[in-house]
Write a protein that holds these residues in place. Structure first.
Motif, PDB file in Angstrom:
ATOM      1  N   ALA A  26       0.823  -1.211   0.000  1.00 29.91           N
ATOM      2  CA  ALA A  26       0.000   0.000   0.000  1.00 29.91           C
ATOM      3  C   ALA A  26       0.854   1.257   0.000  1.00 29.91           C
ATOM      4  CB  ALA A  26      -0.927  -0.010   1.218  1.00 29.91           C
ATOM      5  N   SER A  27       2.008   1.209   0.682  1.00 34.66           N
ATOM      6  CA  SER A  27       2.854   2.402   0.781  1.00 34.66           C
ATOM      7  C   SER A  27       3.432   2.811  -0.565  1.00 34.66           C
ATOM      8  CB  SER A  27       3.977   2.173   1.792  1.00 34.66           C
ATOM      9  OG  SER A  27       4.916   1.226   1.298  1.00 34.66           O
ATOM     10  N   ALA A  28       3.488   1.878  -1.519  1.00 37.05           N
ATOM     11  CA  ALA A  28       4.000   2.223  -2.846  1.00 37.05           C
ATOM     12  C   ALA A  28       3.143   3.299  -3.513  1.00 37.05           C
ATOM     13  CB  ALA A  28       4.044   0.976  -3.723  1.00 37.05           C
ATOM     14  N   LEU A  29       1.905   3.449  -3.068  1.00 35.27           N
ATOM     15  CA  LEU A  29       1.015   4.448  -3.658  1.00 35.27           C
ATOM     16  C   LEU A  29       1.138   5.812  -2.975  1.00 35.27           C
ATOM     17  CD1 LEU A  29      -2.231   2.302  -4.107  1.00 35.27           C
ATOM     18  CD2 LEU A  29      -0.448   2.782  -5.784  1.00 35.27           C
ATOM     19  N   LEU A  30       1.932   5.900  -1.904  1.00 32.96           N
ATOM     20  CA  LEU A  30       2.107   7.186  -1.238  1.00 32.96           C
ATOM     21  C   LEU A  30       3.021   8.088  -2.044  1.00 32.96           C
ATOM     22  CD1 LEU A  30       2.649   6.073   2.473  1.00 32.96           C
ATOM     23  CD2 LEU A  30       0.759   7.492   1.632  1.00 32.96           C
ATOM     24  N   PRO A  31       2.797   9.391  -2.000  1.00 34.36           N
ATOM     25  CA  PRO A  31       3.761  10.303  -2.632  1.00 34.36           C
ATOM     26  C   PRO A  31       5.088  10.251  -1.886  1.00 34.36           C
ATOM     27  CG  PRO A  31       2.152  11.530  -1.336  1.00 34.36           C
ATOM     28  CD  PRO A  31       1.683  10.108  -1.369  1.00 34.36           C
ATOM     29  N   ALA A  32       6.182  10.557  -2.598  1.00 42.99           N
ATOM     30  CA  ALA A  32       7.522  10.424  -2.014  1.00 42.99           C
ATOM     31  C   ALA A  32       7.678  11.237  -0.736  1.00 42.99           C
ATOM     32  CB  ALA A  32       8.578  10.833  -3.044  1.00 42.99           C
ATOM     33  N   ARG A  33       7.044  12.401  -0.665  1.00 38.24           N
ATOM     34  CA  ARG A  33       7.215  13.267   0.511  1.00 38.24           C
ATOM     35  C   ARG A  33       6.658  12.623   1.779  1.00 38.24           C
ATOM     36  NH1 ARG A  33       2.368  14.972  -1.539  1.00 38.24           N
ATOM     37  NH2 ARG A  33       0.751  15.401   0.052  1.00 38.24           N
ATOM     38  N   VAL A  34       5.725  11.670   1.615  1.00 40.00           N
ATOM     39  CA  VAL A  34       5.131  10.973   2.761  1.00 40.00           C
ATOM     40  C   VAL A  34       5.728   9.581   2.910  1.00 40.00           C
ATOM     41  CG1 VAL A  34       2.983  10.119   3.779  1.00 40.00           C
ATOM     42  CG2 VAL A  34       2.998  12.281   2.525  1.00 40.00           C
ATOM     43  N   ARG A  35       6.065   8.970   1.777  1.00 32.99           N
ATOM     44  CA  ARG A  35       6.515   7.574   1.818  1.00 32.99           C
ATOM     45  C   ARG A  35       7.803   7.424   2.627  1.00 32.99           C
ATOM     46  NH1 ARG A  35       6.169   6.682  -3.195  1.00 32.99           N
ATOM     47  NH2 ARG A  35       8.326   7.104  -3.785  1.00 32.99           N
ATOM     48  N   ARG A  36       8.776   8.316   2.438  1.00 30.69           N
ATOM     49  CA  ARG A  36      10.046   8.156   3.149  1.00 30.69           C
ATOM     50  C   ARG A  36       9.887   8.302   4.662  1.00 30.69           C
ATOM     51  NH1 ARG A  36      15.640  11.310   1.713  1.00 30.69           N
ATOM     52  NH2 ARG A  36      14.683  12.993   2.919  1.00 30.69           N
ATOM     53  N   PRO A  37       9.208   9.356   5.160  1.00 32.34           N
ATOM     54  CA  PRO A  37       9.002   9.388   6.614  1.00 32.34           C
ATOM     55  C   PRO A  37       8.122   8.247   7.121  1.00 32.34           C
ATOM     56  CG  PRO A  37       7.854  11.220   5.556  1.00 32.34           C
ATOM     57  CD  PRO A  37       8.755  10.606   4.523  1.00 32.34           C
ATOM     58  N   ALA A  38       7.208   7.755   6.276  1.00 37.37           N
ATOM     59  CA  ALA A  38       6.378   6.617   6.691  1.00 37.37           C
ATOM     60  C   ALA A  38       7.237   5.379   6.910  1.00 37.37           C
ATOM     61  CB  ALA A  38       5.304   6.340   5.646  1.00 37.37           C
ATOM     62  N   TYR A  39       8.245   5.171   6.069  1.00 36.65           N
ATOM     63  CA  TYR A  39       9.170   4.061   6.271  1.00 36.65           C
ATOM     64  C   TYR A  39       9.911   4.224   7.603  1.00 36.65           C
ATOM     65  CZ  TYR A  39       8.636   2.708   1.322  1.00 36.65           C
ATOM     66  OH  TYR A  39       8.143   2.298   0.109  1.00 36.65           O
ATOM     67  N   GLY A  40      10.343   5.458   7.897  1.00 35.30           N
ATOM     68  CA  GLY A  40      11.025   5.704   9.160  1.00 35.30           C
ATOM     69  C   GLY A  40      10.132   5.423  10.355  1.00 35.30           C
ATOM     70  N   LEU A  41       8.871   5.856  10.245  1.00 32.11           N
ATOM     71  CA  LEU A  41       7.910   5.615  11.322  1.00 32.11           C
ATOM     72  C   LEU A  41       7.694   4.118  11.515  1.00 32.11           C
ATOM     73  CD1 LEU A  41       5.749   6.491  13.364  1.00 32.11           C
ATOM     74  CD2 LEU A  41       4.146   6.699  11.440  1.00 32.11           C
ATOM     75  N   TYR A  42       7.483   3.406  10.416  1.00 35.27           N
ATOM     76  CA  TYR A  42       7.249   1.971  10.526  1.00 35.27           C
ATOM     77  C   TYR A  42       8.467   1.279  11.132  1.00 35.27           C
ATOM     78  CZ  TYR A  42       6.378  -2.892   9.539  1.00 35.27           C
ATOM     79  OH  TYR A  42       6.216  -4.246   9.689  1.00 35.27           O
ATOM     80  N   ALA A  43       9.667   1.675  10.685  1.00 31.85           N
ATOM     81  CA  ALA A  43      10.879   1.035  11.193  1.00 31.85           C
ATOM     82  C   ALA A  43      11.015   1.242  12.696  1.00 31.85           C
ATOM     83  CB  ALA A  43      12.103   1.580  10.464  1.00 31.85           C
ATOM     84  N   PHE A  44      10.675   2.436  13.176  1.00 30.16           N
ATOM     85  CA  PHE A  44      10.758   2.670  14.617  1.00 30.16           C
ATOM     86  C   PHE A  44       9.715   1.828  15.356  1.00 30.16           C
ATOM     87  CE2 PHE A  44       9.648   4.831  18.572  1.00 30.16           C
ATOM     88  CZ  PHE A  44      10.901   4.912  19.158  1.00 30.16           C
ATOM     89  N   CYS A  45       8.509   1.747  14.804  1.00 30.54           N
ATOM     90  CA  CYS A  45       7.473   0.923  15.429  1.00 30.54           C
ATOM     91  C   CYS A  45       7.902  -0.542  15.455  1.00 30.54           C
ATOM     92  CB  CYS A  45       6.152   1.076  14.681  1.00 30.54           C
ATOM     93  SG  CYS A  45       5.415   2.721  14.771  1.00 30.54           S
TER      94      CYS A  45
END
Length: 363
Positions: A26-45
């Protein structure tokens, strides 16, 4: 001055790719400006969850204390030497993420470490609010949205996903000595919780409970869709895809006869591709944010028809919405306000000087 570099972001991306195929798709559909911090958030979780799960029972309180200390360092702008910590520090600073949101996640992990069980659906919802509703709220903030009604629907989506996960993982959890189903529901169907853990079998009683939990999740998925139009246009397909893919896990479990003991429900790659394509189609959920006068029932009742035009959050997720409202984002001074702009530049210069002073001199 960002803390995370390209290697850190690559490590965070790998964490989500290996840890959650559904979320990664699902994250592949996020715009780049959101996708990269979303990866960081997920990694911390993910790091947080693994830090507690991997610790042996007697060491879990210490693991939780270390996790709380790492979160404190992130909010002090001095993250630990780890890709998720550095990425998390950057997104906290960039998006003014309230500390109460990741702290809620850690509290939920503490409940896991305690082996807590949940008597009622409301008790289970309080747990899901912490380990999943908090993530929905954080993702919404990363998208630049802090509207309370939209945040409430994001929390609904997180709770629904967690209920789906719980239903899917009943067998796996039972074999590990964990039980998340509402104990009152089990007793109502004549199922003794301890006897079930000793011999997990998918009899009629368990199937009824799993179906009941999936029905509640489905009601929450429907409610969550009402918040999608409140998100930025380029973020909507990813969130709708996540909603569709996770709901499909529940449908696969139903097709398997509501037996989470012998089978683990999943969504094949081809089916995910179909759902992601569907998420890209024009979509309207109706005016889901226009009725703050409607009062949420005591809690969702399985099988009931829930109205979707409800702006109030669930009672168990309200504290997450309130945490965002309590930390508004400062509005920068207008370009013509010269004194304020000068003061802002001086503040930035002073911040840079302080950071440089903390960097050790080279050889």
């Amino acid at each position: 001055m960002p803390h995370a570099d390209a290697a850190d972001h690559a490590a965070c991306r790998a964490a989500i790719r290996d840890g959650s195929r559904s979320f990664f798709a699902a994250s592949a559909l996020l715009p780049a400006r959101v996708r990269r911090p979303a990866y960081g958030l997920y990694a911390f979780c993910r790091l947080s969850d693994d830090a507690v799960d991997d610790a042996i029972s007697r060491d879990r309180p210490a693991a939780l204390a270390r996790l709380a200390a790492r979160l404190a360092r992130i909010y002090d702008d001095a993250p630990s030497d780890s890709p998720p910590d550095r990425a998390m520090a950057d997104l906290v600073a960039a998006h003014r993420l309230p500390q109460a949101l990741p702290a809620a996640l850690i509290e939920g992990l503490a409940w896991d470490a305690q082996g807590r069980r949940y008597e009622t659906l409301s008790d289970l919802t309080a747990y899901a609010a912490r380990v999943a509703g908090s993530v929905g709220a954080m993702m919404t903030v990363l998208m630049g949205v802090r509207d309370g009604a939209v945040l409430a629907r994001a929390c609904d989506l997180g709770v629904a996903m967690q209920f789906t996960n719980i239903a899917r993982d009943v067998g796996e959890d039972a074999r590990a000595g964990r039980l998340y189903l509402p104990l009152a529901w089990m007793r109502e169907t004549g199922l003794d919780p301890d006897a079930f853990l000793a011999n997990p079998v998918a009899g009629p009683a368990l199937r009824a409970i799993v179906g009941r939990l999936l029905a509640v999740a489905e009601s929450l998925y429907a409610r969550a869709e009402a918040g999608i139009p409140g998100l930025p246009l380029d973020c909507r397909p990813a969130i709708r895809a996540a909603r569709l893919i996770y709901a499909e896990i529940g449908r696969d479990l139903e097709r398997r006869g509501l037996d989470p003991i012998a089978n683990r429900a999943r969504v094949p790659g081809r089916r995910k591709a179909v759902l992601m394509a569907r998420a890209l189609l024009p979509f309207t959920a109706g005016n889901g944010l226009a009725r703050p006068d409607l009062v949420m029932p005591e809690l969702l009742m399985p099988g009931s028809v829930m109205p979707h035009r409800i702006a109030l959050p669930l009672a168990e997720t309200a504290f997450l919405v309130e945490a965002v409202a309590a930390q508004p984002v400062p509005v920068p001074p207008a370009w013509w306000n010269v004194p304020a702009q000068v003061a802002r530049v001086l503040d930035l210069i002073e911040t840079l000087r302080e950071r440089e002073a903390t960097v050790p001199a080279g050889p």
